[in-house]
Design a protein around this motif. Structure first.
Motif: not given
Lengths: 579, 579
Positions: A54-56, A263, A295, A298, A300-301, A305, B264, B266, B268
């Protein structure tokens, strides 16, 4: 929220599969995560990173020449298990050892530390650097408690460059540690994210406000203030970071800068902010070297920052400016065709390998362990909702689901291992690893650790004696307490595990049969779990956030008691049949 | 919404400045956008792309070796002006000409076409390829009417590769056109975006639904359906794209694929979707070459995504797989140090250069034009709110703001030019260019074109005779009608411009003085503008969406009448003083 989803339970895995499919030339799937497509050169330290999904591009997107050699990929916002880390490290390592580098979160520290122990035990030299760049997560005096956010990139780049230079493990570790010491970040959040398959955001920020220093999983920050203009925001972030200029950075006028979007704050806004930061850094006498705006870590959305500064020295500047070529981070000229020969992807990546036991008796014991784990799975399946309700009183209500994921995976792995003729020890180890891999969270890690430890104690040689089982349970109890750092009265599964282990040891040393001793010990565990409601006041260790749940049994202790009771019933049947 | 903002009016410019600051080694700021930091090699065609801001990495993020040589950067979601395109093309061009490539939107087509005319008039060979990949925006028979979305990347890559190979302009254009012919995209939207400085989303999608084929600015799609699973979505997108396999692609089994996130949705999720698409393409007998999964053409924080397929042939595959190195797109090995020597950034990027006129008389005429443009600015400032109200009846209510931005910028540019001693022609041309640059929209483009055309007709030699002014107005009228394709009765400024030009010509040919002729013609224009309320029914050309406004004067015609009336007053004063 997530718009692309088949099944929330498999989101992280499905996404990882797609990631590997899209980047076959750069990465290969291995059990627990990904490794570079090419083998690590002999003599080169392997940099293994990792964390929750979830942090790509953190973490798998940063695997490739110039940065990491492998990434352990946990479930959504959950640490990878120790076994995942070990598995990725094994796949990535050559003969020069492994540096584990990751953001400093409790679950990650627990699992990566376990992995380090195991790798060392296997003879693979291993060191660790935890990234602690988030200045809002602890005061300067407690720097080692700080969380890791976008500063990950600085530390990973330093480690990756040092490894590429052929530095030994000690030197790679030293440079990564120095990069971390000289890196500071500060973040702001404007709104939270909604995890795949859930309807409500994980956390929120009041409209028109921004939470300074809030963590990427909603961890508390410093303060919530009105949203600022871009110039105001640039001033706030820059002032706070420069106030924490590290002591070691005396005279250093050259800095690397990262403006990282979480995100939903988009590139146009990040560039605008960077444009407002440049004159402030110049005014402070600092020269920005190779800024990164985009990015890098991250959530997700999530709308938020962060600003990161690394105070460079000559070596760190070389690392910061060096070429790299990963799925998500590419810089300078890297001759991809010149990299190491490709390694065949690990076809058993998501499966478990089992060896046949040495004797029929041992295989029968393995089959018996499978029955016990099946019994645990069944009782957890039955009581999952109730465990969730118990957990929701003081926690986040996911204990039932987590236990269910873990127990189901353990039963599946145990079945596969037993079908292959594995002995009791192997069945337990593989079941434990599967549990930890799939359950996530602290309870998943501890259950996985407990089963694995028991398996290692019991071994595959023959059917274990009752005293051997009790010793194995005691070893598991010790491992759980050492790793989880919980004592009786902390309202964890330890409240039931400790009296269970003590009673089992006492009864088996008196010569009782395993079934009888286990069943009686399970009764003790049940009483203890029920009694956790009263433990805290009695021990005078109540903590404010636990007050609400003083009258409620701890779900971790209850699920443990349910599990050992269910196993007792299976052992009874076994004893009746076999003896 | 935007979280990082100083002033909504300067958002796109501020962001562009930060972008250039972050990528100084790769791009330089030029008037109207950016160009590669290095000069285009002699004999190499320059690929100039562009469009509105808010779609990063489209367009400026794609400038660099392997893709574009320059990008014209319009305001938020607004086409760059023709002058911006010309300016970027001049900065990027060597001797081999310019290919203009951009997504097919009305405003872009209008401005890039004007730019092409102007570049050719200056002796710079110029060709155009419009990207039309969005299959939901028009039926197959009207392919040339389709919009351009993420397929931009395919066309830009083909053009960039061909230019890098040293192909001549004709061949670069042909390959880019073939790439476009063989590229198809389909998008879905889950929610709209909120533009910088506004509180409400530009458009919305009902919760739980997805709009198939909705455009990235909210343009209507095919249908709105319930959100699908990832597998369902993959099936829907793949089926529709493969049903439009281009006829020229007979037998072609190799495709390039882009899974593009709009903002938005993402990484993933995009990887998960790609993972679901792979088996569907395999089942269709197609081999995916070098997939791209990420953000290539965005729309701020809009939740949406698109799937693009290009049916490759040998040459297109070479282009698709070729190396590139831009701020946002990097692939393969590019030796950056080997690229062309850096060109100094255009320090006058956001300023306007003016040359002194040849005579005192000409300079006095330039000063007089400045007064006229100041008068326009003042009346528009005074009436901006009222123009906005008029526009809100049938339009989006931004006519007053747009005219204000344009007139203010024109007055500023005219003042600078006149202060430098410029003649009437130069003052008009520079004022027109500034108007078009800053106003945005169709009316900005047309006002800019009108002033520039008048300036070119009048020239800088001396004070123009009344008949010359009338000819210049007629030339401007012709240019506006040719470019805007509007006739009397379409409820545009043409309704007032045409009678104004006719009356001015008639009166000056009768020998009237300029002030008197202009003032009478302005009265005619005012009557016509007021009469636009009745024009439509009289001409029998009423269109359904105009019914609401049948009784209302057109704001474009009204603002034109206000402007020429204000200029008339200035000319009166001039005549009184000078004659």
């Amino acid at each position: 929220m997530s718009y692309v989803l088949n099944d929330a339970a498999s989101f992280a895995d499905d996404s990882a599969d797609g990631f590997v499919a899209a980047h076959r030339n750069l990465v290969r799937r291995v059990r627990g995560g990904v490794a570079r497509a090419g083998a690590t050169a002999p003599g080169q330290v392997a940099v293994v990173i990792g964390g929750g999904s979830g942090h790509y591009p953190a973490f798998a997107g940063l695997v490739g020449p110039g940065i990491a050699h492998g990434a352990a990929m946990g479930n959504v916002f959950a640490s990878p298990s120790a076994q995942q880390v070990v598995s990725v490290a094994r796949a990535a390592a050559s003969d020069a050892g492994v540096l584990l580098a990751y953001g400093n979160y409790a679950g990650d520290a627990l699992n990566f530390d376990q992995a380090q122990d195991q790798l060392r035990a296997e003879g693979i030299p291993c060191q660790t650097v935890r990234v602690t760049d988030d200045i809002c997560s602890a005061p300067p005096a407690e720097q080692e408690k700080r969380r890791g956010i976008a500063g990950d990139l600085v530390v990973f780049r330093a480690a990756g460059w040092a490894a590429e230079q052929g530095f030994d493990l000690e030197s790679v570790t030293a440079l990564a540690a120095r990069a971390n010491e000289r890196t500071r970040s500060i973040g702001v959040a404007f709104s939270g994210c909604t995890l795949p398959g859930t309807a409500e955001p994980l956390f929120t920020v009041p409209p028109g406000m921004m939470a300074v220093g809030m963590g990427i999983h909603g961890e508390p920050g410093i303060e919530t203030v009105s949203m600022a203009t871009a110039s105001g925001l640039a001033g706030l972030l820059t002032d706070r970071l420069l106030a924490e200029r590290p002591e070691t950075a005396d005279g250093a006028g050259r800095i690397g800068v990262i403006v990282n979007g979480l995100g939903s704050v988009k590139s146009e806004e990040l560039f605008l902010l960077y444009g407002a930061i440049v004159p402030l850094m110049e005014k402070a006498g600092l020269t920005i070297v190779d800024p990164e705006v985009g990015e890098y870590a991250t959530s997700f959305e999530m709308a938020g920052l962060s600003l990161t500064v690394v105070w460079l020295d000559d070596e760190l500047e070389q690392a910061w400016r060096s070429p790299a070529y990963t799925p998500a981070y590419r810089k300078g000229a890297v001759d991809i065709s010149a990299t190491a020969p490709a390694v065949a992807p690990d076809e058993t990546a998501s499966e478990v390998a089992a060896m046949a036991a040495s004797s029929e008796e041992a295989a029968a014991a393995g089959a018996q362990v499978l029955k016990a784990i099946d019994a645990i799975k069944n009782v957890i399946d039955r009581e999952a909702d109730e465990l969730g309700r118990l957990d929701a009183i003081a926690g986040d209500g996911d204990h039932g689901i987590g236990m269910q994921r873990g127990a189901r995976a353990a039963a599946q792995a145990a079945a596969a291992a037993s079908a292959a003729g594995a002995g009791a020890g192997t069945v337990l180890v593989l079941a434990g690893d599967a549990w930890a891999d799939k359950a996530g969270g602290t309870s998943g890690a501890l259950w996985g650790l407990a089963l694995r430890t028991m398996g290692q104690q019991i071994g595959d040689d023959d059917a274990p004696a009752p005293a051997t089982v009790a010793q194995a349970v005691t070893a598991a109890r010790e491992a759980v307490q050492r790793t989880g750092k919980a004592e009786i009265g902390d309202k964890t599964l330890v409240d039931a595990l400790v009296p269970f282990a003590e009673r089992l040891t006492a009864l088996t040393s008196e010569g009782r049969g395993l079934a009888q001793a286990w069943t009686e010990a399970a009764q003790t565990a049940t009483a203890a779990a029920a009694g956790t409601a009263d433990l805290l006041p009695r021990l005078g260790r109540a903590r404010p956030h636990m007050e609400k749940s003083l009258g409620t049994p701890d779900p971790g202790a209850v699920s443990f008691a349910l599990a050992v009771t269910a196993v007792g019933a299976v052992l009874d049947a076994y004893d009746l049949k076999e003896n």
